[in-house]
Write an enzyme that holds these catalytic residues in place. Structure first.
Site, short mmCIF file in Angstrom:
data_model
loop_
_atom_site.label_atom_id
_atom_site.label_comp_id
_atom_site.label_asym_id
_atom_site.label_seq_id
_atom_site.Cartn_x
_atom_site.Cartn_y
_atom_site.Cartn_z
N TYR A 142 1.32 -14.04 3.06
CA TYR A 142 2.21 -13.08 2.55
C TYR A 142 2.66 -12.13 3.41
O TYR A 142 1.84 -11.46 4.21
CB TYR A 142 1.70 -12.55 1.37
N ASP A 238 1.61 -9.91 11.77
CA ASP A 238 1.78 -8.98 10.65
C ASP A 238 0.43 -8.13 10.43
O ASP A 238 -0.63 -8.63 9.67
CB ASP A 238 2.10 -9.70 9.49
N LYS A 266 1.19 0.35 5.00
CA LYS A 266 -0.15 0.83 4.06
C LYS A 266 -0.77 1.98 5.01
O LYS A 266 -0.40 3.13 4.72
CB LYS A 266 -1.00 -0.50 4.08
P1 KE4 Z 1 4.97 -4.11 1.00
O1 KE4 Z 1 6.44 -4.35 1.29
O2 KE4 Z 1 4.13 -4.57 -0.21
O3 KE4 Z 1 4.61 -2.51 1.41
O4 KE4 Z 1 4.25 -4.95 2.32
C1 KE4 Z 1 4.66 -6.26 2.15
C2 KE4 Z 1 3.20 -7.03 3.09
C3 KE4 Z 1 3.58 -7.36 4.21
N1 KE4 Z 1 2.64 -8.27 4.97
C4 KE4 Z 1 1.15 -8.23 4.43
C5 KE4 Z 1 0.32 -8.66 5.42
C6 KE4 Z 1 1.22 -7.81 3.16
O5 KE4 Z 1 -0.51 -7.82 2.39
C7 KE4 Z 1 1.90 -6.99 2.25
C8 KE4 Z 1 1.84 -6.58 0.93
N2 KE4 Z 1 0.44 -6.73 0.48
C9 KE4 Z 1 0.49 -6.90 -0.90
C10 KE4 Z 1 -1.17 -7.28 -1.84
N3 KE4 Z 1 -1.59 -8.36 -0.98
C11 KE4 Z 1 1.04 -5.86 -1.83
C12 KE4 Z 1 0.43 -5.63 -3.22
C13 KE4 Z 1 1.91 -5.76 -4.19
O6 KE4 Z 1 2.67 -6.75 -3.67
O7 KE4 Z 1 2.07 -5.32 -5.03
#
Ligand code: KE4
Length: 428
Positions: A142, A238, A266
């Site tokens: 993801y 990523d 994060k």
């Molecule tokens: P954000 O747009 O949520 O800040 O980041 C997206 C993203 C990009 N790349 C990786 C590897 C990620 O894990 C994420 C977001 N992680 C999720 C948890 N698995 C965020 C939690 C959520 O979607 O509420």
């Protein structure tokens, strides 16, 4: 009804699904979500006053634990001078200089406001820099919710492009995103052979932490580097989760493999909304205003968010012992969970890389998304509920990770393992 239930009923009237991010709705575990009122160190409290040991850690940012005084004070100090100017500030230069010092191979940084925005911009840069349109991602990884990343493999993954995995993603966009299988270099080469000279980049989570936790098999990341070099494509790591978590220099340092573009989120925001994409000077000079690849943002480099991120990164840079500490605690947790699994019939697999841990309710090894998808998701839901009732706050979905922070004490880990033993016994 407890206060979480009351709030959730109100929330569902004004927020889709009652949440601002789907996983928080607890649909995968079939429960009413806990509304959290505050957090401190390794603990969070819900609005009914229940205390939990927190292994979500806001999905990764809270590597030092919640409400760390250094970060809190940095934010409190920064807000005295104003919240946002829409103009350059010294702090965004300082944090970029620090990231360049900590992370191998990057020479320039562009700040954005989320991991999604970092990935979306990195993909545009890769396409702009190579003049190619196709992207290769991996099943089960993801990368946020930009259109090009909400795509699944076509019916015959090699013969045709991707299909949308979300409504609202045009088929014409999805066809340019190809899907390979994690830890399967052959599935990557096949796509390059099918689309010679058309693939701009390969994007990968160097440790997949959105299918549970699945580490790269030996040679996998090195193999991606080699294929991208041979095919003239860019390799994007990523590192929104692994960045500044696996090591000071993230996965590039931890595995010794260099990417062309690295995305972060994060941890670099210390709990505030921050993302970034980074690369060589030559590549990053392609970005507006000095190059043809456009990208912009009202709150990018926000001074308060930069203060939080800078405080956290400065601490990590000057306290490398954090990394041995969280890895040792995760080792202890994972080993204890494996022992509990063996004592209760051995139908649970525990994966761990560094401070990331994930149980899978399957007796088989899990090295890809198809392996992970074979695990018993209803068992995970029961595990989640029983652990929550025992004061342990886990991801409310199987395809996530447990995050260990340096605020988790040995006693917290022991308390967690006691809850795991009881829960595994009940599930057996
Ligand atoms: P954000 O747009 O949520 O800040 O980041 C997206 C993203 C990009 N790349 C990786 C590897 C990620 O894990 C994420 C977001 N992680 C999720 C948890 N698995 C965020 C939690 C959520 O979607 O509420």
């Amino acid at each position: 009804m407890d206060r979480s239930e009351v709030l959730f009923e109100r929330a569902k009237k004004v927020l889709p699904g009652g949440v601002n991010s789907p996983v928080r709705a607890y649909r995968a575990v079939g429960m009413t979500p806990r509304f959290i009122s505050r957090a401190d160190g390794a603990y969070i409290w819900d609005v009914d006053g229940n205390k939990y040991i927190d292994y979500v850690c806001s999905w990764g940012p809270m590597i030092l634990g919640h409400n760390h005084p250094l970060i809190r004070e940095a934010v409190q100090k920064a807000v005295q001078d104003g919240l946002s100017f829409g103009a350059s500030t010294a702090r965004e230069v300082e944090i970029a200089e620090l990231m360049i010092q900590m992370v191998p191979g990057i020479e320039m940084v562009r700040m954005v406001n989320s991991g999604t925005e970092a990935v979306m911009s990195a993909l545009r840069l890769a396409r702009g820099a190579t003049g190619r349109d196709k992207i290769i991602k991996f099943e089960g990884c993801y990368h946020g919710h930009s259109d090009a990343m909400l795509v699944k493999a076509g019916s015959s993954a090699v013969a045709e492009g991707g299909r949308p995995s979300s409504a609202g993603v045009p088929a014409d966009t999805a066809k340019d995103t190809l899907t390979a299988r994690y830890n399967d270099l052959e599935s990557v080469q096949q796509l390059f052979d099918r689309y010679p000279g058309q693939v701009a980049c390969v994007i990968v989570e160097p440790v997949a932490a959105n299918m549970g936790v699945v580490g790269p098999n030996k040679g996998f990341l090195e193999g991606l580097r080699k294929i991208c070099d041979q095919e003239g494509a860019l390799l994007i790591f990523d590192e929104v989760i692994t960045g500044f978590r696996l090591a000071k220099g993230g996965a590039q340092e931890y595995f010794g493999v260099k990417a062309d573009i690295v995305t972060f989120g994060k941890i670099i925001g210390g709990g505030m909304p921050v993302g970034a994409y980074c690369g060589s000077r030559e590549l990053m000079q392609q970005i507006a205003p000095c190059g043809p690849v456009y990208q912009a943002g009202t709150l990018s480099g926000n001074p308060v968010a930069m203060a939080a991120g800078l405080a956290q990164l400065n601490y990590l840079n000057t306290h490398p012992e954090v990394y041995t500490d969280i890895a040792r605690k995760a080792d202890h947790l994972a080993d204890g969970m494996r022992k509990a699994a063996e004592e209760t019939g051995g139908k649970i697999r525990i994966n761990q890389v560094g401070s990331l841990v994930a149980p899978f309710f399957t007796p088989d090894t899990v090295q890809s998304f198809s392996d992970a998808a074979k695990s018993d998701l209803s068992k995970y839901a029961s595990y989640f509920e029983k652990m929550l009732r025992r004061g342990i706050y886990l991801a409310p979905a199987q395809f996530e990770a447990m995050f260990i922070s340096c605020a988790h004490t040995g006693a917290d880990i022991e308390h967690t393992l006691e809850a795991v033993r009881e829960t595994f016994r009940e599930l057996a």
